[in-house]
Design a protein around this motif. Structure first.
Motif: not given
Length: 113
Positions: A21-22, A25-30, A46-52
């Protein structure tokens, strides 16, 4: 190649120790954006998952470049999803000898260009 042929390249990252789920929410943006724009968005979030996620997207771009010999600016993210992986099952001690279960979730990230 004809114009109607679909060019698809993908990259998969498995067993990422973040809940799906975390990541979603980032994948929906891109999703649906060009790869350059998506990488810029991921760089400044600024999320932990963005570099991954940015590693997965750049890997998919690299796979597409080596497979089809296209320029880097012509790629769009057609599909980006996070599927649930296995859970690490742990127990936290509670009062009177009870154990409280803790599920540490993992996910698999798939990026399709």
């Amino acid at each position: 190649m004809k114009q109607n042929d679909k060019v698809e390249a993908f990259a998969i990252t498995r067993y990422v120790r973040i809940s799906p789920s975390k990541i979603r929410r980032i994948l929906d943006q891109i999703r649906g954006r060009s790869c350059n724009e998506a990488l810029i968005i991921l760089k400044f979030m600024s999320y932990k998952s963005c570099p991954i996620i940015s590693k997965v997207v750049s890997s998919a771009v690299s796979n597409a470049k080596t497979k089809f010999n296209y320029a880097e600016g012509s790629f769009f993210i057609t599909e980006a999803r996070a599927d649930a992986g296995p859970s690490l099952k742990r127990f936290c001690p509670h009062a009177q000898g009870r154990g409280f279960p803790i599920k540490k979730q993992m996910c698999h990230i798939i990026s399709l260009i």
